[in-house]
Design a protein around this motif. Structure first.
Motif, PDB file in Angstrom:
ATOM      1  N   THR A  82      35.673  38.961  36.097  1.00 55.89           N
ATOM      2  CA  THR A  82      36.483  40.239  35.944  1.00 55.89           C
ATOM      3  C   THR A  82      36.171  41.197  37.095  1.00 55.89           C
ATOM      4  O   THR A  82      36.940  41.717  37.816  1.00 55.89           O
ATOM      5  CB  THR A  82      36.550  40.806  34.638  1.00 55.89           C
ATOM      6  N   TYR A  85      37.216  39.745  40.472  1.00 56.25           N
ATOM      7  CA  TYR A  85      38.734  39.839  40.610  1.00 56.25           C
ATOM      8  C   TYR A  85      38.903  41.622  40.848  1.00 56.25           C
ATOM      9  O   TYR A  85      39.733  41.693  41.875  1.00 56.25           O
ATOM     10  CB  TYR A  85      39.329  39.659  39.550  1.00 56.25           C
ATOM     11  N   HIS A  93      42.638  40.834  34.379  1.00 53.87           N
ATOM     12  CA  HIS A  93      43.130  40.016  35.359  1.00 53.87           C
ATOM     13  C   HIS A  93      44.899  40.165  35.302  1.00 53.87           C
ATOM     14  O   HIS A  93      45.341  39.353  36.489  1.00 53.87           O
ATOM     15  CB  HIS A  93      43.071  38.600  35.025  1.00 53.87           C
TER      16      HIS A  93
END
Length: 383
Positions: A261, A264, A339
């Protein structure tokens, strides 16, 4: 005193326990590095997703590489019984890395739970020693034939013994589909039942976590070998070991969710800036990082308590499960949300981690049950 003995009050003259070493040793880090390299090559997310869509979710080749080639199936087994003579600390590193990869292999069920059940029996018994060696080699997979939700100290019954045969039905047995041997509790005794015989039927069940399939085991006068006249102590030992090391798996799941995470939100841009630069997301990830750090301490403490035969191992395991189970679910939920749209797709692996975390949260006892166990062990029961 064995690591499965209940914690007893410490008398004023009792020798204080040495503070646990929660740091990873050099050997443990080397083991982690070798295992992560193997999993990167052979257990990438796309392969795991593809396996869950097939009729054979277990990865037999990966299991051979782990259990036989690397010798990891026998980590908990003493060398004189054909194993590596390591401890629960090293096994916890393996389980943690397998959790980071949501690897579809029966390591927790066979190399940890079933193996520790057998090690709790009389190992001078030729049948027990032979079966321990078979599991340590990785060529045989053993599974304790109890529902995955069974907690340490829980009651279990339902299987009948008649001479050298057993009959009955057990639901929600994890990894039973690939087991060569079932460890069955019948009339208070522990039996070994080979699955490749008439009278044993393993029926797949629908499961949330497709990387750890469940099955219903039906025994109809199946031939069984008695391994122990009393199953209580061996089964309690295996379930305690499984609960403690399940915390390491939950840690691995949460660590992957946090790491991916953060990666991302650094790369994903919105309004011409990384979304990770927004203060609200920074706060959420910072809180999640603290939770993962705390979970690592709890999981390492549980593994160390078993490795050092600490009489407070049951308390350490219960504490680890009470904290790590909901933490892993929260980490996976945060990963899914942060996400955004891509996290909701089947192609992205985050759903595998959410399902594993949710399934693990009821495996080997819920967090609530473990909190009750903590209260019982420290004599702080609710009024």
């Amino acid at each position: 005193m064995s690591p499965n003995s209940p914690a007893s009050p410490v008398s004023p003259k009792a020798k204080p326990q040495q503070a646990p070493d929660l740091l990873y040793s050099e050997a443990e880090e080397d083991l982690r590095s070798a295992l992560r390299s193997l999993l990167t090559d052979r257990c990438d997310p796309a392969s795991v997703i593809a396996a869950t869509e097939s009729t054979t979710p277990h990865d037999a080749e990966l299991w051979k590489a782990l259990a036989t080639d690397m010798g990891l199936a026998g980590l908990l087994v003493p060398e004189d019984l054909g194993g590596q003579g390591a401890t629960h600390r090293e096994a916890a590193v393996v389980v943690e890395e397998l959790g980071r990869a949501v690897a579809p292999v029966p390591y927790l069920t066979s190399a940890v739970v079933a193996t520790d059940v057998l090690l709790g029996c009389d190992t001078t018994n030729a049948q027990v020693a032979e079966l321990i060696g078979a599991l340590a080699s990785g060529r045989t997979i053993g599974v304790l034939a109890l529902p995955l939700s069974t907690a340490p100290g829980a009651s279990y019954d339902g299987i009948r013994a008649d001479g050298d045969t057993v009959s009955g039905r057990i639901t929600a047995v994890a990894d039973a589909a690939v087991a060569d041997v079932l460890l069955v509790v019948a009339d208070g005794r522990l039996h070994a039942v080979d699955t490749a015989q008439d009278g044993v039927t393993v029926t797949p069940q629908s499961a949330l976590d497709l990387t750890r399939p469940l099955a219903t085991v039906t025994l109809a006068a199946a031939h069984a070998r008695v391994l122990a006249d009393s199953a209580d102590a061996p089964v309690r030992r295996g379930l305690l070991s499984g609960a403690a090391l399940l915390a390491a798996e939950q840690l691995g799941v949460a660590d992957w969710c946090l790491t991916e995470t953060v990666r991302y939100v650094r790369d994903r841009k919105q309004f011409n800036r990384p979304v990770g630069s927004f203060q609200a997301l920074k706060h959420r990830l910072a809180e999640l990082w603290l939770e993962v750090v705390n979970a690592r301490a709890a999981a390492r403490n549980a593994a160390d308590a078993l490795a050092t035969a600490n009489p407070e191992a049951p308390l350490a395991a219960a504490l680890a499960q009470a904290y790590c189970a909901p933490m892993a679910v929260h980490a996976a939920e945060e990963a899914l949300q942060l996400h955004a749209g891509i996290g909701m797709t089947w192609e992205h692996p985050v759903h595998l981690y959410l399902k594993r975390a949710k399934a693990d949260s009821i495996a080997l006892g819920t967090a609530g049950r473990h909190r009750d166990a903590v209260a019982e062990l420290v004599d702080l029961r609710a009024p």
